[in-house]
Enzyme design. Structure first.
Site, PDB file in Angstrom:
ATOM      1  N   ARG A  57       0.841  -1.193   0.000  1.00 16.38           N
ATOM      2  CA  ARG A  57       0.000   0.000   0.000  1.00 16.38           C
ATOM      3  C   ARG A  57       0.877   1.243   0.000  1.00 16.38           C
ATOM      4  O   ARG A  57       2.078   1.174   0.197  1.00 16.38           O
ATOM      5  CB  ARG A  57      -0.936  -0.001   1.219  1.00 16.38           C
ATOM      6  CG  ARG A  57      -0.244  -0.400   2.496  1.00 16.38           C
ATOM      7  CD  ARG A  57      -0.752   0.287   3.700  1.00 16.38           C
ATOM      8  NE  ARG A  57      -0.631   1.733   3.620  1.00 16.38           N
ATOM      9  CZ  ARG A  57       0.519   2.382   3.817  1.00 16.38           C
ATOM     10  NH1 ARG A  57       1.650   1.734   4.062  1.00 16.38           N
ATOM     11  NH2 ARG A  57       0.545   3.697   3.742  1.00 16.38           N
ATOM     12  N   GLY A  58       0.223   2.381  -0.250  1.00 18.09           N
ATOM     13  CA  GLY A  58       0.947   3.625  -0.469  1.00 18.09           C
ATOM     14  C   GLY A  58       1.077   3.819  -1.966  1.00 18.09           C
ATOM     15  O   GLY A  58       1.485   2.899  -2.689  1.00 18.09           O
ATOM     16  N   ALA A  59       0.717   4.994  -2.455  1.00 19.90           N
ATOM     17  CA  ALA A  59       0.661   5.212  -3.901  1.00 19.90           C
ATOM     18  C   ALA A  59       1.952   4.813  -4.630  1.00 19.90           C
ATOM     19  O   ALA A  59       1.912   4.070  -5.617  1.00 19.90           O
ATOM     20  CB  ALA A  59       0.296   6.665  -4.201  1.00 19.90           C
ATOM     21  N   GLN A 216      -3.020   2.495   9.989  1.00 23.22           N
ATOM     22  CA  GLN A 216      -1.704   2.548   9.354  1.00 23.22           C
ATOM     23  C   GLN A 216      -0.716   3.409  10.129  1.00 23.22           C
ATOM     24  O   GLN A 216       0.483   3.172  10.086  1.00 23.22           O
ATOM     25  CB  GLN A 216      -1.828   3.081   7.913  1.00 23.22           C
ATOM     26  CG  GLN A 216      -2.602   2.182   6.980  1.00 23.22           C
ATOM     27  CD  GLN A 216      -4.032   2.669   6.801  1.00 23.22           C
ATOM     28  OE1 GLN A 216      -4.653   3.155   7.752  1.00 23.22           O
ATOM     29  NE2 GLN A 216      -4.569   2.560   5.606  1.00 23.22           N
ATOM     30  N   ASP A 257      -2.584  10.298  -2.304  1.00 19.19           N
ATOM     31  CA  ASP A 257      -2.752   9.313  -3.372  1.00 19.19           C
ATOM     32  C   ASP A 257      -3.054   9.968  -4.714  1.00 19.19           C
ATOM     33  O   ASP A 257      -2.780   9.383  -5.756  1.00 19.19           O
ATOM     34  CB  ASP A 257      -3.870   8.340  -3.015  1.00 19.19           C
ATOM     35  CG  ASP A 257      -3.432   7.332  -1.970  1.00 19.19           C
ATOM     36  OD1 ASP A 257      -3.234   6.165  -2.342  1.00 19.19           O
ATOM     37  OD2 ASP A 257      -3.257   7.714  -0.803  1.00 19.19           O
ATOM     38  N   ASN A 267      -6.157  11.932   0.283  1.00 22.80           N
ATOM     39  CA  ASN A 267      -5.288  11.109   1.125  1.00 22.80           C
ATOM     40  C   ASN A 267      -6.172  10.296   2.061  1.00 22.80           C
ATOM     41  O   ASN A 267      -7.401  10.396   2.030  1.00 22.80           O
ATOM     42  CB  ASN A 267      -4.316  11.986   1.922  1.00 22.80           C
ATOM     43  CG  ASN A 267      -3.211  11.183   2.587  1.00 22.80           C
ATOM     44  OD1 ASN A 267      -2.599  10.318   1.958  1.00 22.80           O
ATOM     45  ND2 ASN A 267      -2.944  11.459   3.842  1.00 22.80           N
ATOM     46  N   LYS A 268      -5.551   9.471   2.878  1.00 26.89           N
ATOM     47  CA  LYS A 268      -6.289   8.587   3.769  1.00 26.89           C
ATOM     48  C   LYS A 268      -7.338   9.344   4.572  1.00 26.89           C
ATOM     49  O   LYS A 268      -7.119  10.474   4.989  1.00 26.89           O
ATOM     50  CB  LYS A 268      -5.299   7.879   4.709  1.00 26.89           C
ATOM     51  CG  LYS A 268      -5.914   6.798   5.555  1.00 26.89           C
ATOM     52  CD  LYS A 268      -6.614   5.738   4.711  1.00 26.89           C
ATOM     53  CE  LYS A 268      -5.708   5.096   3.692  1.00 26.89           C
ATOM     54  NZ  LYS A 268      -6.386   4.176   2.784  1.00 26.89           N
TER      55      LYS A 268
END
Length: 368
Positions: A57-59, A216, A257, A267-268
């Protein structure tokens, strides 16, 4: 683990291609921090599932995984004429693209790999397969260098705030660390650059939002920064306001993202709330964004698709027993969009952008 030891980045390495090029090796982030386990992905279903279920995960890390993934899958296409090969390649590309709708890096990388195929149409299929492996390796190395450059710009902001005998308070949300990229991270890169420039971990004090519902910040950011030797304090998301009011936060770094052309940043979930609070308390709020996450084709944040995730992540995933009534409706968006008016600056590998963002992006050659 210790940041000054090579073992630190070895253990938190997000994605790599195995030497035999028959599988991708990742650290399964769904098991952290309790279990550090590396797994191999060899089928299209395994690669798709790993991205969808946030094992990777993470762009930027998603992009690297997709690059290695499409190269690996393309190497198995049993077609020797370009047209048939390209048709099957396109099907694989579309399949991987369906795993996560918000992370623009996923589509950017897959389109870049597609362009590498089309630009070499005159070459043999075997040569194209080798080109794809090289392109994937280049994407990973470029991501490492991008994170370093973002880190250096962010470190410059930390140096401006450094006072003798006083730690710098930094707030971050979710995980935009080395676990979200090929190395260094985006929002954590300034902290790692501070260590590389000789700062002690105690000179920085990072406050991590736990980041509900997938935690996260608690599981990943606190994990990696703690093991890097940086002073870390964890708090629940709804404690950010009292923390900012206390005067302990000097600056905020978050990842993203996708960034729209006007500077709105997805973003999250919870990031926009942090930005609203920062505006109220007069704290600088920076988005750390590789230029590949800036989508000049999307004019504003209301055009960014927001992924809706399974309600079980809220009602039962982290508990021994279900924590909400059976049948209750659950609203569980993965992201929110921070309005550009709340953002102090967007740190890219090409420089720090300030409003008006569309003009700033173009001046740095982003989106041309």
């Amino acid at each position: 683990m210790d940041y000054k030891s090579d073992k630190f980045f070895e253990q938190v390495l997000t994605v790599s291609m195995e030497k035999d090029r028959q599988s991708i090796n990742i650290i399964d982030q769904t098991l952290l921090p309790g279990t550090i386990r590396r797994i191999n992905l060899s089928t299209k279903e395994e690669i798709w599932e790993a991205i969808k279920k946030l094992r990777v995960r993470g762009a930027p890390a998603i992009g690297v995984c997709a690059a290695y993934g499409i190269a690996l899958l393309a190497s198995r296409i049993q077609k020797e004429d370009f047209s048939s090969f390209y048709q099957e390649f396109g099907e694989l590309k579309n399949y991987l693209a369906s795993s996560r709708p918000t992370a623009v890096n996923l589509f950017w990388v897959l389109n870049r790999m597609d362009s590498a195929v089309k630009k070499n149409e005159e070459k043999s299929v075997n040569e194209i397969k080798e080109i794809l492996f090289k392109e994937a390796a280049d994407i990973r190395e470029e991501d490492v260098q991008i994170s370093r450059k973002i880190g250096e710009y962010g470190f410059g902001l930390l140096k401006e705030r450094k006072k003798e005998g006083k730690e710098i308070g930094i707030l971050t949300h979710c995980n935009a660390g080395t676990l979200a990229t090929a190395k260094y991270g985006t929002a954590t890169a300034p902290m790692y650059m501070a260590l590389e420039h000789g700062w002690a971990g105690e000179e920085l004090h990072v406050y991590c939002d736990e980041t509900r519902p997938l935690l996260q910040g608690a599981r990943l950011t606190a994990f990696e920064l703690h093991h890097a030797g940086i002073k870390v304090t964890l708090q629940c998301d709804n404690m950010a306001s009292i923390l900012m009011k206390s005067g302990k936060i000097d600056i905020i770094f978050v990842g993203c993202d996708r960034v729209a052309a006007n500077g709105d940043a997805a973003n999250k979930i919870g990031t926009s709330g942090v930005a609203i609070l920062a505006k109220h308390y007069g704290i600088s709020f920076y988005v750390c964004a590789p230029s590949s996450t800036i989508d000049m084709e999307t004019p504003a944040g209301d055009k960014i698709p927001i992924e809706q995730r399974d309600g079980d992540e809220i009602t039962k995933m982290w508990y021994k027993e279900r924590m909400a009534p059976e049948g209750v409706d659950v609203f569980n968006p993965a992201f929110d969009v921070t309005d550009h008016s709340l953002i102090t600056g967007i740190i890219t590998e090409k420089g720090i952008c300030h409003a008006p963002y569309d003009k700033a992006f173009k001046e740095l050659g982003i989106g041309r």
